[in-house]
Design a protein around this motif. Structure first.
Motif, PDB file in Angstrom:
ATOM      1  N   THR A 175      36.347  41.448  37.461  1.00  0.00           N
ATOM      2  CA  THR A 175      37.156  42.413  38.445  1.00  0.00           C
ATOM      3  C   THR A 175      36.309  42.846  39.669  1.00  0.00           C
ATOM      4  O   THR A 175      34.988  43.346  39.764  1.00  0.00           O
ATOM      5  CB  THR A 175      37.755  43.653  37.807  1.00  0.00           C
ATOM      6  OG1 THR A 175      38.647  43.414  36.910  1.00  0.00           O
ATOM      7  CG2 THR A 175      38.443  44.473  38.747  1.00  0.00           C
ATOM      8  N   TYR A 176      36.838  42.512  40.842  1.00  0.00           N
ATOM      9  CA  TYR A 176      36.035  42.922  42.075  1.00  0.00           C
ATOM     10  C   TYR A 176      36.774  44.139  42.838  1.00  0.00           C
ATOM     11  O   TYR A 176      37.881  44.147  43.027  1.00  0.00           O
ATOM     12  CB  TYR A 176      35.866  41.820  42.957  1.00  0.00           C
ATOM     13  CG  TYR A 176      35.281  40.625  42.386  1.00  0.00           C
ATOM     14  CD1 TYR A 176      35.593  39.759  41.495  1.00  0.00           C
ATOM     15  CD2 TYR A 176      33.801  40.506  42.962  1.00  0.00           C
ATOM     16  CE1 TYR A 176      34.728  38.787  40.807  1.00  0.00           C
ATOM     17  CE2 TYR A 176      32.963  39.703  42.248  1.00  0.00           C
ATOM     18  CZ  TYR A 176      33.381  38.533  41.265  1.00  0.00           C
ATOM     19  OH  TYR A 176      32.679  37.832  40.834  1.00  0.00           O
ATOM     20  N   LEU A 177      35.983  45.109  42.934  1.00  0.00           N
ATOM     21  CA  LEU A 177      36.436  46.490  43.571  1.00  0.00           C
ATOM     22  C   LEU A 177      35.816  46.546  45.090  1.00  0.00           C
ATOM     23  O   LEU A 177      34.714  46.299  45.291  1.00  0.00           O
ATOM     24  CB  LEU A 177      35.981  47.477  42.771  1.00  0.00           C
ATOM     25  CG  LEU A 177      36.356  47.686  41.322  1.00  0.00           C
ATOM     26  CD1 LEU A 177      35.371  48.690  40.507  1.00  0.00           C
ATOM     27  CD2 LEU A 177      37.875  48.410  41.308  1.00  0.00           C
ATOM     28  N   PRO A 197      46.116  42.957  42.898  1.00  0.00           N
ATOM     29  CA  PRO A 197      45.261  43.166  41.467  1.00  0.00           C
ATOM     30  C   PRO A 197      45.083  41.881  40.836  1.00  0.00           C
ATOM     31  O   PRO A 197      44.353  41.789  39.852  1.00  0.00           O
ATOM     32  CB  PRO A 197      46.405  44.008  40.657  1.00  0.00           C
ATOM     33  CG  PRO A 197      47.598  43.821  41.390  1.00  0.00           C
ATOM     34  CD  PRO A 197      47.334  43.569  42.838  1.00  0.00           C
ATOM     35  N   SER A 243      34.205  43.514  32.224  1.00  0.00           N
ATOM     36  CA  SER A 243      35.089  44.009  31.351  1.00  0.00           C
ATOM     37  C   SER A 243      34.177  45.229  30.517  1.00  0.00           C
ATOM     38  O   SER A 243      32.914  44.741  29.905  1.00  0.00           O
ATOM     39  CB  SER A 243      35.608  43.198  30.308  1.00  0.00           C
ATOM     40  OG  SER A 243      36.394  43.879  29.357  1.00  0.00           O
ATOM     41  N   PRO A 252      46.079  38.624  38.265  1.00  0.00           N
ATOM     42  CA  PRO A 252      44.557  37.917  38.507  1.00  0.00           C
ATOM     43  C   PRO A 252      44.786  36.702  39.266  1.00  0.00           C
ATOM     44  O   PRO A 252      45.736  36.108  39.669  1.00  0.00           O
ATOM     45  CB  PRO A 252      44.742  37.560  37.134  1.00  0.00           C
ATOM     46  CG  PRO A 252      46.163  37.317  36.379  1.00  0.00           C
ATOM     47  CD  PRO A 252      46.673  38.379  37.210  1.00  0.00           C
ATOM     48  N   GLY A 280      42.744  49.720  34.307  1.00  0.00           N
ATOM     49  CA  GLY A 280      43.435  49.193  35.455  1.00  0.00           C
ATOM     50  C   GLY A 280      43.296  49.786  36.981  1.00  0.00           C
ATOM     51  O   GLY A 280      44.031  49.225  37.826  1.00  0.00           O
ATOM     52  N   GLY A 328      41.050  47.063  42.616  1.00  0.00           N
ATOM     53  CA  GLY A 328      40.670  46.010  42.012  1.00  0.00           C
ATOM     54  C   GLY A 328      41.265  44.589  41.726  1.00  0.00           C
ATOM     55  O   GLY A 328      42.432  44.783  41.507  1.00  0.00           O
ATOM     56  N   THR A 329      40.595  43.653  42.004  1.00  0.00           N
ATOM     57  CA  THR A 329      41.061  42.300  41.974  1.00  0.00           C
ATOM     58  C   THR A 329      40.719  41.413  40.673  1.00  0.00           C
ATOM     59  O   THR A 329      39.172  41.286  40.594  1.00  0.00           O
ATOM     60  CB  THR A 329      41.217  41.270  43.325  1.00  0.00           C
ATOM     61  OG1 THR A 329      41.898  41.963  44.107  1.00  0.00           O
ATOM     62  CG2 THR A 329      41.624  39.890  42.859  1.00  0.00           C
ATOM     63  N   ARG A 330      41.422  40.930  39.722  1.00  0.00           N
ATOM     64  CA  ARG A 330      40.818  40.304  38.479  1.00  0.00           C
ATOM     65  C   ARG A 330      40.594  38.781  38.994  1.00  0.00           C
ATOM     66  O   ARG A 330      41.630  38.198  39.099  1.00  0.00           O
ATOM     67  CB  ARG A 330      41.644  40.455  37.395  1.00  0.00           C
ATOM     68  CG  ARG A 330      40.852  40.081  36.090  1.00  0.00           C
ATOM     69  CD  ARG A 330      41.522  40.774  34.929  1.00  0.00           C
ATOM     70  NE  ARG A 330      42.920  40.686  34.834  1.00  0.00           N
ATOM     71  CZ  ARG A 330      43.427  39.689  33.869  1.00  0.00           C
ATOM     72  NH1 ARG A 330      42.495  39.053  33.125  1.00  0.00           N
ATOM     73  NH2 ARG A 330      44.661  39.321  33.653  1.00  0.00           N
ATOM     74  N   ARG A 355      31.331  44.420  41.555  1.00  0.00           N
ATOM     75  CA  ARG A 355      31.703  43.429  40.894  1.00  0.00           C
ATOM     76  C   ARG A 355      31.716  44.202  39.513  1.00  0.00           C
ATOM     77  O   ARG A 355      30.649  44.902  39.002  1.00  0.00           O
ATOM     78  CB  ARG A 355      30.910  42.186  40.406  1.00  0.00           C
ATOM     79  CG  ARG A 355      31.107  41.356  39.295  1.00  0.00           C
ATOM     80  CD  ARG A 355      30.387  40.018  39.448  1.00  0.00           C
ATOM     81  NE  ARG A 355      29.124  40.257  39.405  1.00  0.00           N
ATOM     82  CZ  ARG A 355      27.923  39.471  39.696  1.00  0.00           C
ATOM     83  NH1 ARG A 355      28.527  38.238  40.049  1.00  0.00           N
ATOM     84  NH2 ARG A 355      26.792  39.659  39.310  1.00  0.00           N
TER      85      ARG A 355
END
Lengths: 113, 117
Positions: free
Chosen positions: A86-88, A8, A40, A10, B40, A106-108, A37
């Motif tokens: 955030t990349y999913l 996740p 927010s 960040p 999230g 996702g990774t922020r 991508r």
């Protein structure tokens, strides 16, 4: 255990750095791999789409798939503050006529000016 | 080229009420999928419509239902709302069913943020 795992974050990097984002998965039937991508409070934007194994490059973005290790990566070269999002990762298989996408959490990413 | 559009943008409902969300697919696309994204988390597949029929369904209760119209637009209905239904609801469109790799290229709309109080 989730089918698709993603750190996740960040992840914070300086502008211009090379960014590496990764996902692991457990379902060996997955054949289609995507990176989205998401800014927010916005919908996901399709960045890269790869079928089976190998590499695919599009501008500053490179997607890699290693099916033997059940591991996919997205590399971003010359990262910009506008890449902060955030990349999913998402993936799908053709088994049971399934077209649904299975997403990681996702990774922020934060790119510092 | 119009992308995927969704309405409304935001919605606040009370527990037990019913809600309808709407989606228009990207120009040229005929398949619509709906996803739920909790805060999230990654999106979770609800169901997919092609040729006005539900073709696939994820692990969601029958309170979640949908419809696709002849112009390919779609609605998502949720009955008997629970607090846990609060999420971003995303619509994604794609082209075709079983025609090839493009089936998996799904383009998302901006989403409808549903808050259940």
């Amino acid at each position: 255990q989730k089918e698709v795992e993603q750190d996740p974050g960040p992840l914070s990097v300086p502008e211009g750095a090379i960014v590496s984002l990764n996902c692991t998965y457990s379902n060996s039937a997955f054949q289609y791999f995507m990176w989205y991508r998401q800014y927010s409070r916005k919908g996901p934007e399709l960045l890269m789409y790869t079928y089976s194994s190998g590499n695919k490059e599009d501008g500053r973005f490179t997607a890699q798939v290693d099916k033997s290790s059940k591991y996919i990566s997205l590399f971003i070269r010359d990262s910009q503050p506008s890449d902060s999002a955030t990349y999913l990762c998402a993936m799908s298989s053709r088994m049971d006529s399934s077209y649904k996408l299975i997403f990681g959490s996702g990774t922020r990413l934060l790119v510092r000016p | 080229d119009a992308g995927v559009t969704q309405s409304p943008t935001h919605l606040i409902k009370t527990r037990g009420q019913q809600v309808t969300l709407r989606c228009s697919p990207k120009s040229g696309h005929d398949t619509v999928s709906w996803y739920q994204q909790a805060l999230g988390q990654g999106p979770q597949f609800i169901f997919q419509y092609y040729e006005e029929e539900e073709r696939q369904r994820g692990n969601f209760p029958d309170r979640f239902s949908g419809h696709q119209f002849p112009n390919y637009s779609s609605e998502l209905n949720v009955n008997a709302l629970l607090l846990g239904d609060s999420a971003l609801y995303l619509c994604a469109s794609s082209l075709g069913w079983g025609w090839g790799q493009s089936d998996y290229e799904q383009y998302f709309g901006p989403g409808t943020r549903l808050t259940v109080t």
